[in-house]
Design a protein around this motif. Structure first.
Motif, PDB file in Angstrom:
ATOM      1  N   SER A 118       6.142 136.185 105.011  1.00 51.94           N
ATOM      2  CA  SER A 118       6.939 136.632 103.864  1.00 51.94           C
ATOM      3  C   SER A 118       6.007 137.142 102.768  1.00 51.94           C
ATOM      4  O   SER A 118       5.097 136.437 102.324  1.00 51.94           O
ATOM      5  CB  SER A 118       7.788 135.480 103.324  1.00 51.94           C
ATOM      6  OG  SER A 118       8.745 135.068 104.275  1.00 51.94           O
ATOM      7  N   ALA A 119       6.242 138.359 102.334  1.00 48.54           N
ATOM      8  CA  ALA A 119       5.370 139.015 101.343  1.00 48.54           C
ATOM      9  C   ALA A 119       5.925 140.406 101.080  1.00 48.54           C
ATOM     10  O   ALA A 119       6.919 140.817 101.695  1.00 48.54           O
ATOM     11  CB  ALA A 119       3.934 139.119 101.855  1.00 48.54           C
ATOM     12  N   VAL A 120       5.253 141.111 100.185  1.00 48.41           N
ATOM     13  CA  VAL A 120       5.555 142.531  99.998  1.00 48.41           C
ATOM     14  C   VAL A 120       4.471 143.323 100.716  1.00 48.41           C
ATOM     15  O   VAL A 120       3.279 143.070 100.515  1.00 48.41           O
ATOM     16  CB  VAL A 120       5.605 142.925  98.509  1.00 48.41           C
ATOM     17  CG1 VAL A 120       5.898 144.421  98.370  1.00 48.41           C
ATOM     18  CG2 VAL A 120       6.666 142.112  97.773  1.00 48.41           C
ATOM     19  N   TYR A 121       4.875 144.257 101.547  1.00 45.72           N
ATOM     20  CA  TYR A 121       3.936 145.071 102.307  1.00 45.72           C
ATOM     21  C   TYR A 121       3.948 146.487 101.728  1.00 45.72           C
ATOM     22  O   TYR A 121       5.006 147.103 101.582  1.00 45.72           O
ATOM     23  CB  TYR A 121       4.319 145.084 103.791  1.00 45.72           C
ATOM     24  CG  TYR A 121       4.120 143.736 104.436  1.00 45.72           C
ATOM     25  CD1 TYR A 121       5.088 142.743 104.339  1.00 45.72           C
ATOM     26  CD2 TYR A 121       2.937 143.442 105.127  1.00 45.72           C
ATOM     27  CE1 TYR A 121       4.889 141.491 104.904  1.00 45.72           C
ATOM     28  CE2 TYR A 121       2.736 142.201 105.700  1.00 45.72           C
ATOM     29  CZ  TYR A 121       3.706 141.231 105.579  1.00 45.72           C
ATOM     30  OH  TYR A 121       3.513 139.987 106.140  1.00 45.72           O
ATOM     31  N   PHE A 122       2.747 146.969 101.414  1.00 40.93           N
ATOM     32  CA  PHE A 122       2.610 148.312 100.848  1.00 40.93           C
ATOM     33  C   PHE A 122       1.862 149.209 101.822  1.00 40.93           C
ATOM     34  O   PHE A 122       0.816 148.841 102.362  1.00 40.93           O
ATOM     35  CB  PHE A 122       1.817 148.280  99.532  1.00 40.93           C
ATOM     36  CG  PHE A 122       2.576 147.751  98.358  1.00 40.93           C
ATOM     37  CD1 PHE A 122       2.383 146.455  97.920  1.00 40.93           C
ATOM     38  CD2 PHE A 122       3.472 148.570  97.674  1.00 40.93           C
ATOM     39  CE1 PHE A 122       3.076 145.967  96.815  1.00 40.93           C
ATOM     40  CE2 PHE A 122       4.169 148.099  96.581  1.00 40.93           C
ATOM     41  CZ  PHE A 122       3.974 146.790  96.153  1.00 40.93           C
ATOM     42  N   CYS A 123       2.386 150.396 101.963  1.00 39.14           N
ATOM     43  CA  CYS A 123       1.691 151.451 102.663  1.00 39.14           C
ATOM     44  C   CYS A 123       1.052 152.347 101.605  1.00 39.14           C
ATOM     45  O   CYS A 123       1.605 152.502 100.499  1.00 39.14           O
ATOM     46  CB  CYS A 123       2.703 152.239 103.505  1.00 39.14           C
ATOM     47  SG  CYS A 123       2.059 153.706 104.293  1.00 39.14           S
ATOM     48  N   ALA A 124      -0.087 152.911 101.899  1.00 35.21           N
ATOM     49  CA  ALA A 124      -0.750 153.822 100.962  1.00 35.21           C
ATOM     50  C   ALA A 124      -1.464 154.913 101.737  1.00 35.21           C
ATOM     51  O   ALA A 124      -1.752 154.756 102.929  1.00 35.21           O
ATOM     52  CB  ALA A 124      -1.740 153.057 100.078  1.00 35.21           C
ATOM     53  N   SER A 125      -1.750 156.011 101.050  1.00 36.40           N
ATOM     54  CA  SER A 125      -2.523 157.077 101.690  1.00 36.40           C
ATOM     55  C   SER A 125      -3.467 157.691 100.677  1.00 36.40           C
ATOM     56  O   SER A 125      -3.246 157.638  99.466  1.00 36.40           O
ATOM     57  CB  SER A 125      -1.596 158.157 102.265  1.00 36.40           C
ATOM     58  OG  SER A 125      -1.070 158.984 101.243  1.00 36.40           O
ATOM     59  N   SER A 126      -4.542 158.260 101.170  1.00 32.69           N
ATOM     60  CA  SER A 126      -5.500 158.961 100.314  1.00 32.69           C
ATOM     61  C   SER A 126      -6.206 160.013 101.153  1.00 32.69           C
ATOM     62  O   SER A 126      -6.232 159.943 102.388  1.00 32.69           O
ATOM     63  CB  SER A 126      -6.516 157.990  99.700  1.00 32.69           C
ATOM     64  OG  SER A 126      -7.310 157.393 100.705  1.00 32.69           O
TER      65      SER A 126
END
Lengths: 110, 112
Positions: free
Chosen positions: B86-94
């Motif tokens: 249980s958590a917040v999952y973040f996707c990111a790009s650069s």
């Protein structure tokens, strides 16, 4: 390697200044600064790549020391909108790995 | 158009289930990441993908697997979900790891 931030939390009144530090026992290739407001995604502030570099964005600026082992984020005459958690991150160029410190929670009160 | 989009925004599921989180970026970036943010707000890097190839696989359980059908997508599949997931999952790009990273809005995963 994960950078270390200090302090962990700061509470200020509107108009006061704040400094957030980001350090590492080894030289950092680059330093990234992000701000995250509650319930939102982190948002980019700035990147410093060179030792001795300083950058500014309105009343928010940052420095990167000559040895590239410490960066500081300066918030001048803080506004309510500055509240949030600030993260510094570091990435070794070419490794494609952006690692963040543990964050500094900044609270600005009226 | 949203630069980095994740779906779903909220995900509630039972222990033991398998779930996926999708991530898409329309920025033409070469590098995509998955981060886990726990209740203490620590942003822990889980995976990094560059041009569809896994660059870094942090010490996450092998129940987590990233899947990238093309350069614009990096999905996260989780098997046998546990309460600690249980958590917040973040996707990111650069573009590269020394340029600005753009984050998706996050997926709040709750395992019950």
């Amino acid at each position: 390697q994960q950078p270390v931030q200090s302090p962990q939390a700061v509470i200020l009144r509107e108009g006061e200044d704040a400094v957030i530090n980001c350090s590492s026992s080894k030289a950092l290739y680059s330093v990234h600064w992000y701000r995250q407001k509650h319930g939102e995604a982190p948002v980019f502030l700035m990147i410093l790549l060179k030792g001795g570099e300083q950058k500014g964005h309105e009343k928010i600026s940052a420095s990167f020391n000559e040895k590239k082992q410490q960066s500081s984020l300066y918030l001048t005459a803080s506004q309510l909108s500055y509240s949030g958690t600030y993260f510094c991150g570091t990435a070794r160029g070419g490794a494609q790995k952006l690692v963040f410190g543990q964050g500094t929670r900044l609270t600005i009160n009226p | 158009d949203t630069a980095v989009s994740q779906t779903p925004k909220y995900l509630v599921t039972q222990m033991g289930n398998d779930k996926s989180i999708k991530c898409e970026q329309n920025l033409g970036h070469d590098t995509m990441y998955w981060y886990k943010q726990d209740s203490k707000k620590f942003l822990k890097i889980m995976f990094s993908y560059n041009n569809k190839e896994l660059i870094i696989n942090e010490t996450v359980p092998n129940r987590f697997s990233p899947k990238s059908p093309d350069k614009a997508h990096l999905n996260l599949h989780i098997n046998s979900l546990e309460l600690g997931d249980s958590a917040v999952y973040f996707c990111a790009s650069s573009l590269t790891d020394t340029t600005e990273a753009f984050f998706g809005q996050g997926t709040r995963l709750t395992v019950v």
